[in-house]
Design a protein around this motif. Structure first.
Motif, short mmCIF file in Angstrom:
data_model
loop_
_atom_site.label_atom_id
_atom_site.label_comp_id
_atom_site.label_asym_id
_atom_site.label_seq_id
_atom_site.Cartn_x
_atom_site.Cartn_y
_atom_site.Cartn_z
N HIS A 59 0.82 -1.23 0.00
CA HIS A 59 0.00 0.00 0.00
C HIS A 59 0.85 1.27 0.00
N ILE A 60 2.03 1.21 -0.60
CA ILE A 60 2.93 2.35 -0.55
C ILE A 60 2.35 3.56 -1.26
N GLY A 61 1.58 3.33 -2.33
CA GLY A 61 0.94 4.45 -3.03
C GLY A 61 -0.11 5.13 -2.17
N PHE A 62 -0.86 4.34 -1.42
CA PHE A 62 -1.85 4.87 -0.47
C PHE A 62 -1.19 5.79 0.53
N TYR A 63 -0.12 5.30 1.16
CA TYR A 63 0.59 6.10 2.16
C TYR A 63 1.14 7.38 1.55
N ALA A 64 1.70 7.30 0.35
CA ALA A 64 2.32 8.47 -0.27
C ALA A 64 1.32 9.61 -0.44
N THR A 85 8.02 10.88 -6.87
CA THR A 85 9.24 10.25 -7.35
C THR A 85 9.21 8.80 -6.88
N ILE A 86 9.21 7.87 -7.83
CA ILE A 86 9.10 6.45 -7.54
C ILE A 86 10.44 5.78 -7.83
N LEU A 87 11.04 5.20 -6.80
CA LEU A 87 12.32 4.50 -6.94
C LEU A 87 12.07 3.01 -6.76
N LEU A 88 12.40 2.22 -7.79
CA LEU A 88 12.15 0.79 -7.78
C LEU A 88 13.45 0.01 -7.65
N PRO A 89 13.44 -1.13 -6.93
CA PRO A 89 14.65 -1.97 -6.85
C PRO A 89 15.00 -2.55 -8.22
N GLU A 90 16.26 -2.91 -8.38
CA GLU A 90 16.69 -3.57 -9.61
C GLU A 90 15.86 -4.83 -9.85
N ASN A 91 15.59 -5.12 -11.12
CA ASN A 91 14.85 -6.30 -11.56
C ASN A 91 13.37 -6.27 -11.18
N SER A 92 12.86 -5.11 -10.78
CA SER A 92 11.42 -4.99 -10.55
C SER A 92 10.69 -5.19 -11.88
N GLU A 94 6.99 -4.74 -14.23
CA GLU A 94 6.03 -3.67 -14.45
C GLU A 94 4.83 -3.77 -13.50
N THR A 95 4.58 -4.97 -12.99
CA THR A 95 3.43 -5.16 -12.10
C THR A 95 3.56 -4.31 -10.85
N LEU A 96 4.77 -4.23 -10.29
CA LEU A 96 4.99 -3.44 -9.09
C LEU A 96 4.68 -1.97 -9.36
N LEU A 97 5.19 -1.45 -10.45
CA LEU A 97 4.94 -0.04 -10.80
C LEU A 97 3.45 0.20 -11.01
N LYS A 98 2.78 -0.75 -11.67
CA LYS A 98 1.34 -0.60 -11.92
C LYS A 98 0.56 -0.56 -10.62
N GLU A 99 0.94 -1.42 -9.67
CA GLU A 99 0.25 -1.45 -8.37
C GLU A 99 0.40 -0.11 -7.64
N ILE A 100 1.61 0.44 -7.67
CA ILE A 100 1.86 1.72 -7.00
C ILE A 100 1.04 2.83 -7.65
N MET A 101 1.04 2.87 -8.99
CA MET A 101 0.32 3.93 -9.69
C MET A 101 -1.19 3.81 -9.49
N GLU A 102 -1.71 2.59 -9.54
CA GLU A 102 -3.15 2.41 -9.33
C GLU A 102 -3.54 2.83 -7.92
N ASP A 103 -2.69 2.49 -6.95
CA ASP A 103 -2.93 2.85 -5.56
C ASP A 103 -2.96 4.38 -5.39
N THR A 123 16.46 1.88 -9.32
CA THR A 123 17.61 2.45 -8.59
C THR A 123 18.50 1.34 -8.02
N ILE A 124 19.78 1.44 -8.23
CA ILE A 124 20.74 0.47 -7.70
C ILE A 124 20.78 0.55 -6.17
N GLY A 125 20.83 -0.61 -5.51
CA GLY A 125 21.05 -0.66 -4.07
C GLY A 125 19.80 -0.71 -3.22
N LEU A 126 18.62 -0.66 -3.83
CA LEU A 126 17.38 -0.74 -3.05
C LEU A 126 16.93 -2.19 -2.91
N ASN A 127 16.33 -2.51 -1.74
CA ASN A 127 15.72 -3.84 -1.58
C ASN A 127 14.21 -3.75 -1.46
N ARG A 128 13.68 -2.53 -1.56
CA ARG A 128 12.23 -2.32 -1.55
C ARG A 128 11.95 -1.00 -2.25
#
Length: 329
Positions: A59-64, A85-92, A94-103, A123-128
């Protein structure tokens, strides 16, 4: 430094002395306990606030949307425009981005907010994923509420209770473990605290009646929120533990993980500095909307007094060094 907000003394020493060019149209700028900027636009004031979402993944989009809208509403302003500004971990994928945007889309629509820009990257170095939001709103100049405007003798009103956001995060992030401990029904109730995150309704109600300051406590919970409001106004405070609403779900989760509910991230709570003669009216108006509201203390002229009364004993209420939620990550 520990995870979470940078300590106030570091902000004072390093951050607030490096704020670029001065602008006479800036009515209210960065400071301890000041969560938004107010900029003069003639009859109206533009209120701008920015916050990242780092302690939750679901629910990160909700919180934002709601965390940033809350900051703007505490100035008496209606949230209107949002940048993310949406920062995604490496190898994310499109589903993750879609969930955030829909939220973000669905929750922005509920508040009447338009998403007008931002930036998206892997973004390099992120785990979430991390979402950094900026919310803009506007208010008539005479209706602007200043977050540093608390006065000695003002009553401190708290809505909903302590640890609202933390309760929802803990229940969502540790769902299976907690179901074994407390049962599915309990966990579902705790997860539903997510629906309490917005303070826009009660903030605008309070602003319309007339308040001196408002603040939505986030990291460090309501304990940090008391300190931030007092610091911003150069005041002290006295609060009463038995008057602070703490939901049963919050109490049990905090006991289970050995956390202090007063220092647990608390978006969804609203702190109001109200003139004594208006405090009861504000509480009644907010409760009429089905939102828990209580007078929990008062602001004091002596800024050396920052205490909590518990079981008849008045003791210092220490500023949390970091939010309790970080103990679980």
């Amino acid at each position: 430094m520990l995870p979470g907000k940078v300590p106030p003394e570091v902000l004072e020493k390093i951050v607030f002395g490096f704020l670029g060019a001065k602008d006479e149209r800036v009515i209210l700028k960065s400071g301890v306990g000041i969560d938004a900027a107010a900029i003069d636009f003639g009859e109206n004031v533009l209120v701008a606030s920015s916050d990242p979402i780092t302690g939750a993944e679901k629910h990160i989009g909700f919180y934002a949307i709601h965390v940033n809208a809350n900051d703007v509403a505490t100035f008496g302003a209606k949230p209107k425009w949002f940048l993310a500004t949406i920062l995604l971990p490496e190898n994310s994928d499109e589903t993750l981005l879609k969930e955030i945007m829909e939220d973000m889309h669905e929750n922005a629509k509920k508040l009447g907010v338009s998403i007008v820009g931002g930036h998206t990257e892997v973004t390099i170095g992120l785990n979430r994923p991390i979402v950094i939001g900026t919310m803009l709103g506007e208010v008539k100049k005479e209706k602007l509420v200043r977050s540093n405007g608390a006065k000695p003798g003002d009553m401190i009103i708290l809505t909903k209770g302590a640890g609202i956001e933390g309760t929802a995060i803990i229940a969502s992030e540790h769902e299976e473990k907690l179901k074994n401990a407390f049962g599915k029904e309990f966990v579902n109730r705790a997860k539903e605290f997510l629906e309490k995150i917005s303070v826009v309704k009660e903030a605008l109600i309070a602003a319309d009646i007339g308040v001196n300051a408002m603040h939505d406590p986030t990291e460090g919970g309501i304990a940090n929120g008391f300190h931030e409001m007092a610091d911003a106004a150069g005041l002290g405070f006295r609060v009463y533990h038995e008057k602070i609403p703490i939901a049963e779900e919050t109490k049990k989760l905090c006991e289970y993980f050995n956390l202090d509910p007063l220092a647990l991230i608390s978006s969804g709570s609203l702190l109001i500095a109200a003139p004594k003669e208006k405090a009861e009216e504000i509480v009644a108006a907010i409760q009429k909307e089905g939102i828990t509201s209580a007078i929990v203390g008062e602001f004091l002229d002596d800024n050396n007094i920052k205490t909590i009364v518990k079981e008849g004993e008045e003791i210092p209420l220490k500023r949390p060094e970091t939010d309790e939620i970080w103990k679980l990550f």
